[in-house]
Design a protein around this motif. Structure first.
Motif, PDB file in Angstrom:
ATOM      1  N   ASN A  75      -9.528  -5.955  -4.220  1.00 64.67           N
ATOM      2  CA  ASN A  75      -8.798  -6.801  -4.120  1.00 64.67           C
ATOM      3  C   ASN A  75      -9.213  -8.157  -3.124  1.00 64.67           C
ATOM      4  O   ASN A  75      -9.842  -8.136  -2.128  1.00 64.67           O
ATOM      5  CB  ASN A  75      -7.496  -7.061  -4.073  1.00 64.67           C
ATOM      6  N   PHE A  83      -8.399   1.410   1.191  1.00 65.08           N
ATOM      7  CA  PHE A  83      -8.312   1.269  -0.011  1.00 65.08           C
ATOM      8  C   PHE A  83      -8.291  -0.869  -0.002  1.00 65.08           C
ATOM      9  O   PHE A  83      -8.403  -0.192  -1.413  1.00 65.08           O
ATOM     10  CB  PHE A  83      -5.611   1.626  -0.296  1.00 65.08           C
ATOM     11  N   SER A 130     -10.366  -1.427  -3.361  1.00 60.43           N
ATOM     12  CA  SER A 130      -9.464  -1.687  -4.427  1.00 60.43           C
ATOM     13  C   SER A 130     -10.171  -3.367  -4.987  1.00 60.43           C
ATOM     14  O   SER A 130     -10.165  -3.710  -5.697  1.00 60.43           O
ATOM     15  CB  SER A 130      -8.589  -2.589  -4.195  1.00 60.43           C
ATOM     16  N   THR A 165       0.925  -0.981  -0.080  1.00 60.34           N
ATOM     17  CA  THR A 165       0.147  -0.323   0.147  1.00 60.34           C
ATOM     18  C   THR A 165       0.833   1.290   0.336  1.00 60.34           C
ATOM     19  O   THR A 165       2.201   1.183   0.546  1.00 60.34           O
ATOM     20  CB  THR A 165      -0.289  -0.145   1.105  1.00 60.34           C
TER      21      THR A 165
END
Length: 474
Positions: A333, A327, A331, A262
């Motif tokens: 993810n 984040f 993302s 990050t």
């Protein structure tokens, strides 16, 4: 013997009081009061604390010997948690160390007058903390006697370090930082070492302080060159601190591991360093302030200002926590999302919520002025912040490694007695070094206190003259 100047009004007169100084004191009184602990024999409490610190340092030596003679297998590290207490302690100590010089250098560049009462504590803390930090990467190498392989030296085998490795960056950055911090601390000490030489009570003390003060005589030429050198070192140390702790954050940020990869880490680590460093300064300063009898130069205003800095940097750290998890969510993810969910409800969730309590909720006490000057509240809060910052480092290292991309390799980490001994031993070594610092070096800058008193006197004299002019304030 009173430290007040008998030729001026007694403390309590509104024209003799100043928020940074309690009462009015002469140059001689400052020399006597701030060097009293240095020149007098230590008491029983000091010897008891020193014995406790030496016992803890002996435990550190035992743990180091176990690591060297048996190997890093005595640690609780496993696969996938190849980094654990060693790197956790390294990042924690190096953050505390970076904050010390950053505090002193930045406050000097901004000409903040209240730095004179805390800068010596912060600078000494830097040296001891960086020394403790440097121990862990060396032991983690497995063969620490080969540490020079990390340095680009002219080898007959023409083998050069792998400059893509953050460990190589750490060696260069931390080594440079330690050198500059040592110079910054020693240069600032020179005028006070000369004062200790001139007030020493034994020939032996006079000799050693005279040797350390490098022939300082306090001439105009000496002061001019000293101020120039001190200011240049402050200007050099400030960007160096920011860059070095940024490099330490790259140990994690350049990896692909969920929880590490990050871009928020560099500013997040720098803010955390100032946060933890100020907390440790408060933890050490409050008992030392009472023991050394320096309440007249470490006033409630100093405590109030440090609490405000804790509140501000605490919000920076909180913003880092929010951004880190935002984040991961933004993302989309799955690996990052899993790492975030594991923090909230996984095996390390109790530590995560303890971290939130210590680093996010506790600093909110300092919105209230009464809490900022309450010595007991401030000391307990700073201690909790130190614990919270170590917990944060532990979670960054261990929690992320314990659950990587391959679920079949997931494993819990359990520290061994060697891990705990290394952590406790470095804390004891730090405390021992700090006790020796208090005994042999003036804990507060004598020369800066004298200079501040002159500035206060000039300001008060101006106020008196203004009050006696026709139409002036009464």
């Amino acid at each position: 013997m009173s430290t007040a100047d008998p030729q001026v009004p007694a403390p309590g007169d509104p024209l003799t009081e100043h928020p940074l100084l309690e009462g009015r004191h002469s140059d001689r009184a400052y020399s006597e009061s701030l060097l009293a602990f240095v020149h007098r024999p230590p008491g029983r409490t000091w010897w008891a604390l020193l014995a406790l610190g030496l016992a803890g340092t002996a435990l550190l030596v035992v743990a180091i010997c176990a690591t060297l003679f048996v190997g890093v297998g005595t640690w609780g590290n496993n696969i996938p948690v190849a980094w654990a207490f060693g790197i956790t302690n390294f990042v924690w100590w190096i953050g505390i160390g970076h904050a010390g010089t950053l505090i002193s250098a930045i406050l000097l560049l901004f000409q903040e007058k209240w730095r004179g009462s805390i800068n010596r504590f912060a600078e000494a803390m830097t040296l001891f903390a960086v020394t403790c930090a440097g121990l862990f990467p060396l032991l983690h190498l497995g063969r620490p006697w080969k540490f020079y392989w990390l340095v680009p030296y002219p080898s007959s085998l023409r083998a050069w370090p792998q400059f893509r490795s953050p460990l190589t960056w750490d060696i260069a950055a931390v080594g440079t930082y330690l050198t500059v911090s040592l110079l910054f601390w020693f240069v600032g000490l020179i005028p006070d070492l000369a004062t200790a030489r001139d007030t020493a009570r034994t020939p032996r003390a006079r000799f050693w302080y005279g040797l350390a003060s490098l022939g300082w005589r306090g001439s105009a030429r000496h002061w001019r060159q000293w101020r120039t050198g001190y200011l240049l070192l402050a200007g050099l140390a400030t960007p160096l601190v920011v860059s070095v702790h940024t490099i330490v954050s790259f140990d994690f940020a350049v990896a692909q591991l969920p929880g590490w990869h990050t871009t928020i880490f560099p500013p997040y680590f720098v803010a955390g360093a100032v946060f933890s460093g100020f907390a440790l300064v408060i933890t050490l300063l409050i008992p030392a302030r009472k023991a050394l009898g320096i309440e007249h130069v470490v006033t409630p205003l100093h405590l109030d200002n440090m609490a405000k800095v804790l509140l501000a940097t605490g919000w920076m750290v909180t913003y880092g926590y929010i951004q880190e998890h935002f984040f991961a969510w933004f993302s989309a993810n799955p690996f990052e999302l899993h790492a975030t969910e594991a923090e909230f409800s996984g095996p390390y969730a109790p530590l995560f919520w303890m971290q939130v309590f210590c680093n996010v909720l506790v600093p909110q006490l300092f919105w209230f002025p009464r809490m900022r000057t309450n010595v007991a509240v401030l000391w307990v809060a700073s201690l909790l912040i130190n614990v919270g910052m170590w917990t944060e480092r532990f979670l960054i290292v261990v929690a992320s490694l314990s659950m990587d991309f391959l679920p079949s390799s997931w494993a819990a980490y359990r520290p061994t007695w060697v891990d705990w001994s290394l952590l406790g031993g470095t804390v004891a070594f730090f405390g021992t070094a700090f006790l020796l610092f208090l005994k042999f070096v003036p804990a507060v800058s004598v020369s800066e206190m004298k200079e501040l008193q002159r500035e206060v006197d000039a300001s008060l004299q101006f106020r008196r003259e203004e009050g006696t002019r026709p139409g002036g304030a009464p």
